[in-house]
Design a protein around this motif. Sequence first.
Motif, PDB file in Angstrom:
ATOM      1  N   ILE A 239      48.021  50.117  90.935  1.00  0.00           N
ATOM      2  CA  ILE A 239      48.942  49.848  92.030  1.00  0.00           C
ATOM      3  C   ILE A 239      48.459  48.684  92.883  1.00  0.00           C
ATOM      4  O   ILE A 239      49.001  48.430  93.955  1.00  0.00           O
ATOM      5  N   MET A 240      47.425  47.976  92.397  1.00  0.00           N
ATOM      6  CA  MET A 240      46.855  46.866  93.154  1.00  0.00           C
ATOM      7  C   MET A 240      46.891  45.586  92.353  1.00  0.00           C
ATOM      8  O   MET A 240      46.813  45.598  91.129  1.00  0.00           O
ATOM      9  N   SER A 241      46.980  44.473  93.071  1.00  0.00           N
ATOM     10  CA  SER A 241      46.803  43.174  92.432  1.00  0.00           C
ATOM     11  C   SER A 241      45.311  42.935  92.253  1.00  0.00           C
ATOM     12  O   SER A 241      44.472  43.637  92.841  1.00  0.00           O
ATOM     13  N   LYS A 242      44.976  41.936  91.441  1.00  0.00           N
ATOM     14  CA  LYS A 242      43.568  41.609  91.220  1.00  0.00           C
ATOM     15  C   LYS A 242      42.886  41.220  92.531  1.00  0.00           C
ATOM     16  O   LYS A 242      41.743  41.615  92.790  1.00  0.00           O
ATOM     17  N   LYS A 243      43.606  40.487  93.384  1.00  0.00           N
ATOM     18  CA  LYS A 243      43.041  40.061  94.669  1.00  0.00           C
ATOM     19  C   LYS A 243      42.760  41.263  95.559  1.00  0.00           C
ATOM     20  O   LYS A 243      41.701  41.353  96.205  1.00  0.00           O
ATOM     21  N   GLU A 244      43.703  42.214  95.611  1.00  0.00           N
ATOM     22  CA  GLU A 244      43.500  43.420  96.420  1.00  0.00           C
ATOM     23  C   GLU A 244      42.336  44.244  95.898  1.00  0.00           C
ATOM     24  O   GLU A 244      41.537  44.786  96.680  1.00  0.00           O
ATOM     25  N   LEU A 245      42.226  44.339  94.582  1.00  0.00           N
ATOM     26  CA  LEU A 245      41.141  45.111  93.979  1.00  0.00           C
ATOM     27  C   LEU A 245      39.786  44.531  94.368  1.00  0.00           C
ATOM     28  O   LEU A 245      38.858  45.268  94.736  1.00  0.00           O
ATOM     29  N   GLU A 246      39.658  43.216  94.293  1.00  0.00           N
ATOM     30  CA  GLU A 246      38.399  42.569  94.663  1.00  0.00           C
ATOM     31  C   GLU A 246      38.102  42.765  96.146  1.00  0.00           C
ATOM     32  O   GLU A 246      36.946  42.969  96.533  1.00  0.00           O
ATOM     33  N   GLU A 247      39.145  42.711  96.991  1.00  0.00           N
ATOM     34  CA  GLU A 247      38.940  42.894  98.428  1.00  0.00           C
ATOM     35  C   GLU A 247      38.420  44.294  98.742  1.00  0.00           C
ATOM     36  O   GLU A 247      37.454  44.458  99.505  1.00  0.00           O
ATOM     37  N   TRP A 248      39.055  45.316  98.159  1.00  0.00           N
ATOM     38  CA  TRP A 248      38.602  46.690  98.385  1.00  0.00           C
ATOM     39  C   TRP A 248      37.186  46.897  97.850  1.00  0.00           C
ATOM     40  O   TRP A 248      36.369  47.578  98.469  1.00  0.00           O
ATOM     41  N   MET A 249      36.909  46.312  96.686  1.00  0.00           N
ATOM     42  CA  MET A 249      35.573  46.462  96.109  1.00  0.00           C
ATOM     43  C   MET A 249      34.514  45.848  97.021  1.00  0.00           C
ATOM     44  O   MET A 249      33.485  46.470  97.316  1.00  0.00           O
ATOM     45  N   ASN A 250      34.763  44.618  97.487  1.00  0.00           N
ATOM     46  CA  ASN A 250      33.777  43.935  98.334  1.00  0.00           C
ATOM     47  C   ASN A 250      33.562  44.668  99.648  1.00  0.00           C
ATOM     48  O   ASN A 250      32.418  44.828 100.101  1.00  0.00           O
ATOM     49  N   LEU A 251      34.646  45.137 100.271  1.00  0.00           N
ATOM     50  CA  LEU A 251      34.511  45.876 101.527  1.00  0.00           C
ATOM     51  C   LEU A 251      33.709  47.163 101.327  1.00  0.00           C
ATOM     52  O   LEU A 251      32.851  47.511 102.149  1.00  0.00           O
ATOM     53  N   SER A 252      33.995  47.863 100.240  1.00  0.00           N
ATOM     54  CA  SER A 252      33.313  49.136  99.979  1.00  0.00           C
ATOM     55  C   SER A 252      31.835  48.931  99.685  1.00  0.00           C
ATOM     56  O   SER A 252      30.968  49.615 100.253  1.00  0.00           O
TER      57      SER A 252
END
Length: 658
Positions: A239-252
């Motif tokens: 349910i995420m774009s590649k950009k959103e996935l990277e953003e959530w990963m980096n924040l976490s």
Amino acid sequence: MNKLSDGFRALYAGDNLLRITRVRYIPRWMVLFFDLGFVFFSVLISYYFLLKLNVKLNFQNLLPLKIFIVLCINLIFMFVFRTYAGIIRHSTFFDFFKILLSSGSSLITLSLLNYIFDLIQGRPLFLYPNIFLFFFVSVSFLFFFRMATKRFFNVLVDFTRAPSTLNVAVVGVEDVSVALARAIMHNPNYPYRLGGFVTNRTDSKRAVLLGHNIYSKNHFFNNPKILRNFDAVLIIKEIMSKKELEEWMNLSLDSGLKVLKAPTIGKMRDQDLVGGIRNLQIEDLLNRRPIKIENEEVKKRHFGKNVLITGGAGSIGSEIVRQVAEFNPATIVVLDQAESPLYDLELELLEKFPAQKFKFILADISNSYRLEKIFEEYSFSMVYHAAAYKHVPLIEDNPHEAVFVNILGTKNVASLSKKYKVNRFVMVSTDKAVNPTNVMGASKRAAELFVQSLQNTEGNTTKFITTRFGNVLGSNGSVIPHFKRQIQKGGPVTITHPDIIRYFMTIPEACELVLQAGTMGDGGEIYVFDMGDPVKIVDLARRMIKLSGYIPDEDIKITFIGLRPGEKLYEELISDNSTTVPTHTEKIMISKDYCEDFDMVNEHFVKIVRSAMKKDKNEVVGLLKSLVPEYISNNSEFEHLDKKNQTVSTIQLPDTIV
């Protein structure tokens, strides 16, 4: 019944809370018994209220009969609407709706009975306020019983989870996120506890979902008090774009939280949803959206036909086999010279496709006599040529072996395809064949030249197709498994050069495009695939280290060891003097490369093969450079041959090599 008895016995045991959570469902007769008890209790309460209000009841002497009538009518409709059939701890609005239908039907029936009694006796059996009061009280009790039981079990499940259980925050408040959260709450045997939800939305600060808080992304990651209550963030990748996935990963990762991914949405229908939760892998960040291929055209090319896949036990070849098997061909012949991988693939495919006819053949494609017997036995409609040597440093040290497999092997398979009138021949090539700087890439470019030139030879009816793409994730010898092994050992992670970049594609996606390209064109084309954006290898390594729970350059060192012989800083999909032409499939283009005359290419092939038999490395590479003039060695022992070519336009071929 055994589960229930286990639960009751648990009341007298030392681990009663843990044992009670193992009771999966209460018997239906017991649910019905409880429901009737609540109905009886609701009748008493409704009469109690009326008495407190000093309301005079009709036919007080018939009170036991009246209660019995109410119970019987409710019991009938409980059976009709099966209100007892649901699993209490998994109650939903649908269960509440069935309670409304059952109690509403009882209300209508009692009202009708009351009306008839009123016509006969001159006054109703029940007071109408009493009937309606009973309806509301009984519905409330029945629904509250289910919700209280559900909540009780959820609390017990959380309380009895193992100490090592991870407290997770589910990303998103969409339906799939809520379904995943429910599954976590109802699965005490897995090491996850739902702690709350995190979302990009900012309008849910005070909202509660499934009894847990909803945090906005900024509030969640900027509040240390909240972060201390969580161990991991759970992401639904689809349910995420590649950009959103990277953003959530980096924040976490920057907040010290693990990053978990849920199974695909398709697998969410399975019961073992929580068991499919895994750590986020680097492949998930590099993977692209699924492509859509024209399955009908591909199926038509394979259905009921005999298909040959060379190199069928390799990472690319085996995936081609799996995908081709979905189209129900008559026979799939899987050919490879690697004994153990071929045997492992045989066991896998016979289990996965029991109705499909396979033939597993151990053979070397450089042996033309062995190959011809296979072509004689099967009338192939499609040939996928995926057999090749591909490891750049090894081939640089052993160029004669590349000649035997990549050059002679391709010549054998392609020539036999023409001789036995195969409908389509599809060769799997590589981006390293473009402006090659190593023997492996040059040998694959030579193979491309042969296949292209064979298209226009006299009497040919076969369509010869070449497909060209870059690195595939998870293939044998690729960089990602290598980095994983180095990280598991504690490092260092070794990279050849800080500026090196590569294109990546998943194995299934690459093979889908190979099958699609195999149905296109008139033959002689080289199809190149859209590989997306290039990835810097040093950034890839840093992400993998972070995903493994380490800090790059602190916990795990990154060292640069220099380019290997023949290695490029970057790969290309088309040569400098080539252009691309789009096709009707967005991710597939045609590369307009130069095409040599067949007799010239074949003559070079004969000479290169004979030279390889003598194992004279310099002679082999020199002949290869004359066939592939754009082949310029890089960081290799063969660079002196390029300097020699600067003064001599072509290499003089020995008279003894005919």
